[in-house]
Design an enzyme around this catalytic site. Structure first.
Site: not given
Length: 491
Positions: A47, A77, A189, A271, A274, A320, A404
């Site tokens: 792959y 990409h 990746n 608060y 404190r 990934f 995906e």
């Protein structure tokens, strides 16, 4: 410096100007690539090495097209949009990608890793955009933009000047490098975009956590509050690490204060005063948890497939996927936002005209509005942070034709985390200015030696405000003042 086998947050805290690969790393990368080349000679299908990507994983690519396949992958990409990623974070991305590839399980050639080293050392910083990563197949779009300059495409900042990658390579006397089988996928990746942002955020958060204690201690004296809530016995019976550490630090910061010796009329303080050990301490504990997660991540192999030459296996998996980074980035955003929330409440106390302080810390209130609207600004900022704290990690959108089908949205988590932390610094700066103004109004009484040194240094940037003036400039000065390491005042 030679990159060690294990890098830590403390190492990354330093501004590393130049890096080099160790002989051990060089040999691991070479051995791993030799193994992969040998496997490819036997015609097997793997792959992303000689197939298409994502839902195209079953499409076998001819051997003579493998170089084109890898470059097509990077170009297709490179879909980033939005704001440019700051150069300091891109430098971290480069370093983390180099370190990940140096583990010797990614099947890349040494030339590729060395060229990334050259980019880092020669200050050739690829231009990357914030939007585009789903944080699951790795940070695909950002890492594509990081990788384009290897073969002369995309844009870079070269010594601060924006230019094409081709021009930068020519200027540096370097030739583009054609990608070989597996290399485009190994570059794309990975979790280095998420990891770099989270590294920046953690380093900044740890500095601001130190400042929060210092500024909180200033507000304690400015509001003539008691130090009793910080004493050890209280925290001995609820010993969370961050709580105990914060209480001890607050007592150290207040040691020697004249104001602490004054008689106090109140039985208790609010608060936001404190409960500083409990609130600041809880955020510190979250930061420690995230640090442990990040330490593992930045020393891991997060690309796919992974080439295990030592086990004679090439395995496709999901290292990934950024789920752990997404969840912990959201967690840290929430924790840091609380640091801003409690700081704004202390600012509100200081401007409220209580305990002998003039309304809005204005010496002539009425004619002057003093710090009235500075508190408005702090309130607006902490409100925005609450909106940013909606978790990104609970979302997922199917991509790549369903291949995906679950993503982390970790890239969105880390970019908004950075905005939260920047906002916290602004809110702490407003409290710092307010507390310093209030302490000046308490004269002749003095706070502790440490706090007085902080006030003296701040007054060189922003003096006591006797009458109204444009406050923006003072707020920016205070925000930038917090870029300092607070440890410099402990001498």
């Amino acid at each position: 410096m030679e990159l060690p086998e294990h890098i830590s947050l403390d190492l990354l805290k330093n501004n590393i100007e130049t890096i080099e690969l160790s002989v051990h790393a060089f040999n691991k990368i070479t051995q791993n690539r030799d193994y992969l080349d040998d496997k490819l000679k036997h015609g097997k299908t793997f792959y992303g090495i000689n197939t298409g990507f994502g839902s195209l994983c079953n499409v076998r690519i001819n051997d003579h097209e493998l170089e084109e396949l890898q470059e097509n992958l990077v170009c297709s990409h490179a879909c980033g949009m939005g704001d440019e990623v700051p150069d300091e974070i891109v430098r971290l991305m480069l370093l983390l990608k180099i370190h990940g590839l140096s583990r010797g399980y990614s099947g890349v050639r040494t030339e590729i890793v060395q060229r990334l080293v050259d980019f880092y050392n020669k200050d050739i910083i690829p231009i990357i955009y914030e939007l585009g990563s789903l944080g699951a197949s790795g940070d695909l779009a950002p890492l594509a933009h990081l990788s384009l300059p290897l073969f002369g495409k995309g844009w870079v900042h070269c010594k601060g000047e924006k230019m094409t990658a081709a021009a930068a390579l020519q200027k540096a006397g370097m030739q583009p490098i054609a990608l070989a089988a597996k290399e485009g996928l190994a570059l794309l990746n990975g979790t280095q975009f998420m990891s770099a942002y989270l590294t920046w955020s953690l380093l900044t958060a740890k500095r601001l956590l130190e400042w929060a204690d210092v500024i909180g201690a200033m507000s304690v004296d400015a509001f003539v509050a008691k130090d009793e809530p910080f004493k050890h016995a209280i925290h001995r019976v609820r010993p969370h690490k961050g709580q105990v550490t914060t209480a001890r630090r607050l007592l150290e910061l207040l040691a020697g204060s004249e104001i602490q010796q004054l008689h106090k009329e109140q039985v208790q303080d609010p608060y936001s005063i404190r409960c500083m050990p409990q609130v600041h301490g809880a955020t510190k504990d979250v930061a420690d948890t995230v640090t442990n997660v990040l330490d593992i991540e930045i020393n891991s192999v997060t690309d796919n497939p992974i080439v295990f030459h030592d086990d004679d296996e090439i395995m496709s998996g999901g290292n990934f996927h950024g789920q752990t980074l997404a969840l912990h980035a959201d967690f840290l955003a929430i924790a840091m936002a609380e640091l801003g929330n409690i700081s704004e409440r202390r600012t509100y106390l200081l401007v409220s005209g209580q305990r002998g302080l003039p309304a809005f810390l204005a010496p002539n209130a009425g004619l002057n509005s003093g710090f009235m609207i500075a508190q408005y600004t702090a309130a607006a900022i902490v409100s925005q942070n609450k909106q940013y704290c909606t978790p990104a990690s609970v979302d997922s959108i199917v991509s790549s034709n369903g291949q995906e089908d679950h993503v982390s949205m970790g890239a969105n988590a880390v970019t908004k985390l950075r905005r939260v932390i920047q906002n916290v610094q602004r809110v702490l700066g407003i409290e710092l200015l307010s507390a310093a103004q209030a302490l000046d109004l308490r004269r002749p009484y003095k706070s502790s030696p440490v706090i007085e040194r902080v006030c003296e240094a701040l007054r060189k940037e922003a003096g006591f405000m006797q009458q109204d003036e444009v406050l923006h400039d003072r707020l920016i000065s205070a925000e930038r003042f917090l870029d300092n390491d607070p440890g410099k005042f402990f001498f």
